[in-house]
Design a protein around this motif. Sequence first.
Motif, PDB file in Angstrom:
ATOM      1  N   ILE A   1       0.842  -1.196   0.000  1.00 30.44           N
ATOM      2  CA  ILE A   1       0.000   0.000   0.000  1.00 30.44           C
ATOM      3  C   ILE A   1       0.877   1.245   0.000  1.00 30.44           C
ATOM      4  O   ILE A   1       0.613   2.210  -0.718  1.00 30.44           O
TER       5      ILE A   1
ATOM      6  N   ARG B   1       2.492   1.861  -3.394  1.00 30.28           N
ATOM      7  CA  ARG B   1       1.522   2.314  -4.390  1.00 30.28           C
ATOM      8  C   ARG B   1       0.990   3.705  -4.065  1.00 30.28           C
ATOM      9  O   ARG B   1       0.946   4.578  -4.911  1.00 30.28           O
ATOM     10  N   PHE B   2       0.608   3.917  -2.805  1.00 31.20           N
ATOM     11  CA  PHE B   2      -0.079   5.156  -2.438  1.00 31.20           C
ATOM     12  C   PHE B   2       0.895   6.308  -2.237  1.00 31.20           C
ATOM     13  O   PHE B   2       0.637   7.421  -2.668  1.00 31.20           O
TER      14      PHE B   2
ATOM     15  N   TYR C   1     -11.017   5.457   6.300  1.00 30.59           N
ATOM     16  CA  TYR C   1     -10.342   6.313   5.329  1.00 30.59           C
ATOM     17  C   TYR C   1      -9.583   5.455   4.313  1.00 30.59           C
ATOM     18  O   TYR C   1      -9.650   5.679   3.110  1.00 30.59           O
TER      19      TYR C   1
ATOM     20  N   MET D   1     -10.206   2.457   3.418  1.00 33.09           N
ATOM     21  CA  MET D   1     -11.086   1.648   2.577  1.00 33.09           C
ATOM     22  C   MET D   1     -11.833   2.470   1.547  1.00 33.09           C
ATOM     23  O   MET D   1     -11.962   2.079   0.403  1.00 33.09           O
ATOM     24  N   TYR D   2     -12.338   3.651   1.963  1.00 31.86           N
ATOM     25  CA  TYR D   2     -13.173   4.407   1.034  1.00 31.86           C
ATOM     26  C   TYR D   2     -12.469   5.652   0.498  1.00 31.86           C
ATOM     27  O   TYR D   2     -13.041   6.394  -0.286  1.00 31.86           O
ATOM     28  N   GLY D   3     -11.224   5.877   0.920  1.00 28.38           N
ATOM     29  CA  GLY D   3     -10.536   7.092   0.514  1.00 28.38           C
ATOM     30  C   GLY D   3      -9.493   6.882  -0.570  1.00 28.38           C
ATOM     31  O   GLY D   3      -8.661   7.740  -0.802  1.00 28.38           O
ATOM     32  N   GLY D   4      -9.494   5.736  -1.226  1.00 30.89           N
ATOM     33  CA  GLY D   4      -8.588   5.539  -2.344  1.00 30.89           C
ATOM     34  C   GLY D   4      -7.206   5.077  -1.954  1.00 30.89           C
ATOM     35  O   GLY D   4      -6.278   5.103  -2.751  1.00 30.89           O
ATOM     36  N   VAL D   5      -7.009   4.684  -0.694  1.00 30.49           N
ATOM     37  CA  VAL D   5      -5.696   4.214  -0.281  1.00 30.49           C
ATOM     38  C   VAL D   5      -5.520   2.735  -0.624  1.00 30.49           C
ATOM     39  O   VAL D   5      -4.495   2.324  -1.151  1.00 30.49           O
ATOM     40  N   ALA D   6      -6.542   1.957  -0.330  1.00 30.99           N
ATOM     41  CA  ALA D   6      -6.390   0.514  -0.500  1.00 30.99           C
ATOM     42  C   ALA D   6      -7.746  -0.131  -0.786  1.00 30.99           C
ATOM     43  O   ALA D   6      -8.791   0.468  -0.541  1.00 30.99           O
TER      44      ALA D   6
ATOM     45  N   ASN E   1     -14.280  -1.317  -7.627  1.00 33.18           N
ATOM     46  CA  ASN E   1     -14.063  -0.617  -6.373  1.00 33.18           C
ATOM     47  C   ASN E   1     -12.792   0.224  -6.393  1.00 33.18           C
ATOM     48  O   ASN E   1     -12.770   1.363  -5.935  1.00 33.18           O
ATOM     49  N   ALA E   2     -11.737  -0.354  -6.952  1.00 29.88           N
ATOM     50  CA  ALA E   2     -10.446   0.333  -6.975  1.00 29.88           C
ATOM     51  C   ALA E   2     -10.488   1.553  -7.897  1.00 29.88           C
ATOM     52  O   ALA E   2      -9.862   2.564  -7.618  1.00 29.88           O
TER      53      ALA E   2
ATOM     54  N   GLN F   1     -13.235   3.258  -8.477  1.00 36.01           N
ATOM     55  CA  GLN F   1     -14.121   4.204  -7.818  1.00 36.01           C
ATOM     56  C   GLN F   1     -13.388   5.020  -6.764  1.00 36.01           C
ATOM     57  O   GLN F   1     -13.511   6.234  -6.710  1.00 36.01           O
ATOM     58  N   THR F   2     -12.597   4.327  -5.926  1.00 35.63           N
ATOM     59  CA  THR F   2     -11.929   5.042  -4.844  1.00 35.63           C
ATOM     60  C   THR F   2     -10.636   5.702  -5.314  1.00 35.63           C
ATOM     61  O   THR F   2     -10.057   6.487  -4.585  1.00 35.63           O
ATOM     62  N   GLY F   3     -10.182   5.382  -6.522  1.00 36.83           N
ATOM     63  CA  GLY F   3      -8.988   6.024  -7.026  1.00 36.83           C
ATOM     64  C   GLY F   3      -7.710   5.243  -6.791  1.00 36.83           C
ATOM     65  O   GLY F   3      -6.618   5.741  -7.065  1.00 36.83           O
ATOM     66  N   VAL F   4      -7.815   4.025  -6.270  1.00 36.24           N
ATOM     67  CA  VAL F   4      -6.631   3.174  -6.144  1.00 36.24           C
ATOM     68  C   VAL F   4      -6.064   2.914  -7.546  1.00 36.24           C
ATOM     69  O   VAL F   4      -4.855   2.898  -7.748  1.00 36.24           O
ATOM     70  N   LEU F   5      -6.942   2.732  -8.520  1.00 32.85           N
ATOM     71  CA  LEU F   5      -6.544   2.519  -9.919  1.00 32.85           C
ATOM     72  C   LEU F   5      -6.946   3.720 -10.754  1.00 32.85           C
ATOM     73  O   LEU F   5      -8.006   4.302 -10.548  1.00 32.85           O
TER      74      LEU F   5
END
Lengths: 189, 437, 305
Positions: free
Chosen positions: A53, A56-57, B236, B238-243, C169-170, C172-176
């Motif tokens: 994570i 990537r992040f 955060y 889960m729904y904030g684009g981290v993972a 999902n990824a 949507q949240t911006g992971v991808l």
Amino acid sequence: MPPGTQTAATASPVPRRDTSHPFLRLAATLSRACGVASALMIVASILVTCQMIAVRFLLNGSTTWQTEFVIYMMIAATLIGLPYVQLLRGHVNVDLLPIALPRRLRLGLAFVTLGTAFAVIGLLMVYGVELWHVAWARNWTSDTVWRVPLSIPYLAMPVGFGLYLVQIAADLFAVASGRETPFGLSEDR
Amino acid sequence: MDPLVLGLIVALATVFVLFSGIPVAVGLLTVSALFLLVFDGMRSLSLMPEILFGKLNDFALLSIPMFIIMGAAISSTRAGADLYEALERWLTRVPGGLVVSNLGACALFAAMSGSSPATCAAIGKMGIPEMRRRGYPDGVAAGSIAAGGTLGILIPPSVTMIVYGIATETSIGRLFLAGILPGLMLVMLFMAWSIYSTWSSGNMAVLGQRSYSWQARFEILPRVLPFLAIIAGVLYAMYGGVATPSETAAVGALLCVVIAVVIYRMWSISAIWVVLRDSTRESVMILFIIGAAGVFSYMLSSLFITQSIAGWIAELEANRWVIMLCVNVFLLIAGFFLPPVAVILMAAPILMPIIQGAGFDPYWFAVVLTINMEIGLISPPVGLNLYVINGIAPDIPLGTILKGSLPYVACMVLGILILALFPGLATWLPTLVMGAA
Amino acid sequence: TDLRLSHQWSTSDIRHKVAQMVADEVEAADVNLHIRIFPSGSLFKAREQYTPLTRGQLDMTVLPLSYAGGQHQEYNLTLMPGLVKNHDHAARLIHSPFMAELETILNDDDVMTLVPGYLAGGFVGKDKCITRPSDVSGLQIRAAGKAFEEMLSGAGASIASMASSEIYNAMQTGVLQATNTSSSSFVSYRIYEQAACYTPAGDVALWFMYQPLLMNKTTFDGLDDAQKEALLQASEKAEAWYLEEAKLEDAASTKVFEEKGVEIAKMTPEDFEAWRKLAAETSYKAFVAEVPDGQKLLDLALEVQ
Ligand code: NA
Ligand code: NA
């Protein structure tokens, strides 16, 4: 309340296991080592996932090997952890019938269930060895960029099931020699 | 042989084998091996380890040990006690305030732990002795904690929701959201019952005597902060684009362990090992059942039993609510004997086509299924929460615990009825956050 | 005789329909041969079908052959960027010496091909269109297939690996920020809800995946002549249909994205050449290094016009 299956309570008591015979001691030691190995693999999975994570992040980098690594770690943690959970009597069961039975029949039932477990896990181990051998001899790898030789993750099957067999054999021996009560139930009920 | 008849034989054999006291996972493997050998021959037997390995070959399964570690790490610290203490100081004036604060603590703790037994243990270790000391009957003390602990798998994160998501290929993030409102509804039902029963028993004078100053009430709030920080951090991530949801579990686990070590000073290796040992034990037990249930469902599918049952029920053209009633009764009975994970894995491939064929929402059904499993957790002979209560208070007889938790079981049944009348309780939040399914 | 066919797709998927078509045709031929289909991975998980197929524990499967790329590196050529330009080119590749080489490898594993077929796919961007290599630089992307990961990585993208069910999902949240997979998967996972731009397979496309209907050879050899004949005829019919439908699939997905208001981008032949050049330096190179005789196989594939 059936004390046979102690499950999942935090800091739940660890059942006392008889180690008055070298074989029982050896099996318990092996199983404990498996438990430590299994726990360490779970810890490794946490760390690698967090590393993934972060890469990537925070660094916006590529993360190609981590998911695969974690999957194989979890499989190995499960299979290698089997004997340890058996030692802790942590494999959940329905012990309605054993509790209802009188002592002698309960003993017989314990032989049947442990014997069955030995046969089935033995079967899995034999075919697990075969599968591992094929993967090793034919040089199978995973179909990812990482190309892990499958003989490495597959090794968890023969090893895990094999050591599980040792612990089941120890349990059988402990019950047969009268060192432990069948199903770990106390005799006064 | 007709697959339906064969299915009946498999069902009977499974009941027979599991009742012998053999570990559930090994029992499932035994039944599978037996039927594969008889009806498919030797060639299928050699597939067993491969299928077991394949079922575990799924990244999403990582979140199971992770969410268990979260609960175990935090419950090994003072955090559970702090949370519980804070709620008690604020709710003491309410009739049955101590039971209500215990239930509230269970609900909050459930928002951090994916496992019901862990939730039960975390709050029960403090809550049960305290309630008994203050004059609450044993049944109320043990029953409320047993029931409150079951919220661990309804309020996200939830190990059983993860397993359901994997088995039915539904979104885990969505499933988690679907559990929130029904979880809150159940807590409120539980609390309402506790208040009512204390009030109607007439000994409020004994039970509501202690009171706290406002200073004492505010003083304790900072001690709840680490708790809220963990929940906020996980949400955060889960729904904030981290993972992704499965990855988030690892963040949560790390966060909880770090907080346990740094804030609650869990320095010693042996204390950390106890957390790891207990988490490993529960995780391996669950993951082994998942693998074994995979072999079992391969056997059912290979002998064409799964498909035949689903087809047979579809042909019945029964009213959809009659089907739902039957499914609920089946789940309840299965839940009496088997741990939730085993029920979900064995039933999902058969039930999903039926449920969707009858036009029910899979996320709504996940919630109904979970509440059924919660009932199973506090019903004998296999009730994981009952084992936990037994570990905390070995002197309370099983009958007393069961009698104490019975009203809460009634609340759960009522909860299922409410969900049937207002399915939006489960589907509204996921749709709001993630769009239409 | 009863045969068991396993695949990972839903019953509305084109690959299920190919299998169903063969099953129906064989049934209609009335040669006492019945094919029972286990869809949606209800018997074996997607990547666990090839091994049982080689051992006769499974009779038939519809399988992306690259899933078995860990057992035979050669199969990785069936999901290699830029090797196939469009569906008609794919049809020619199927009946080329290149595919004959792969068939030999399959035969050695006691497997034979009944219905060959390629499906195409494209790119989706969360914020922008992806048509040439420079577009993916710095993006987190999930690619379908090892060779694509190598190529995209060479273009400066960051590779995130996750299950295809997590893509939505990824995104949507911006992971991808981007992903690449088949046209039908884009639709079935409703990626259009999370995409700003879609680059479908058109006159040229980068992503082609070989997904044949395979059968265990010993099982086939054990059938009587009438059964073999019926099976082969059914397969021939299915092959033609598979090709036609594969083309329609791309257009259908484009239509879905268009209707949802997603911008549609087009990959020009120049873009395609740029990708192919990059692939030659990355994925082709890695393939040749990994596989003995890899260069020979690659040349055979590239020879097909
Ligand atoms: Na929870
Ligand atoms: Na139960």
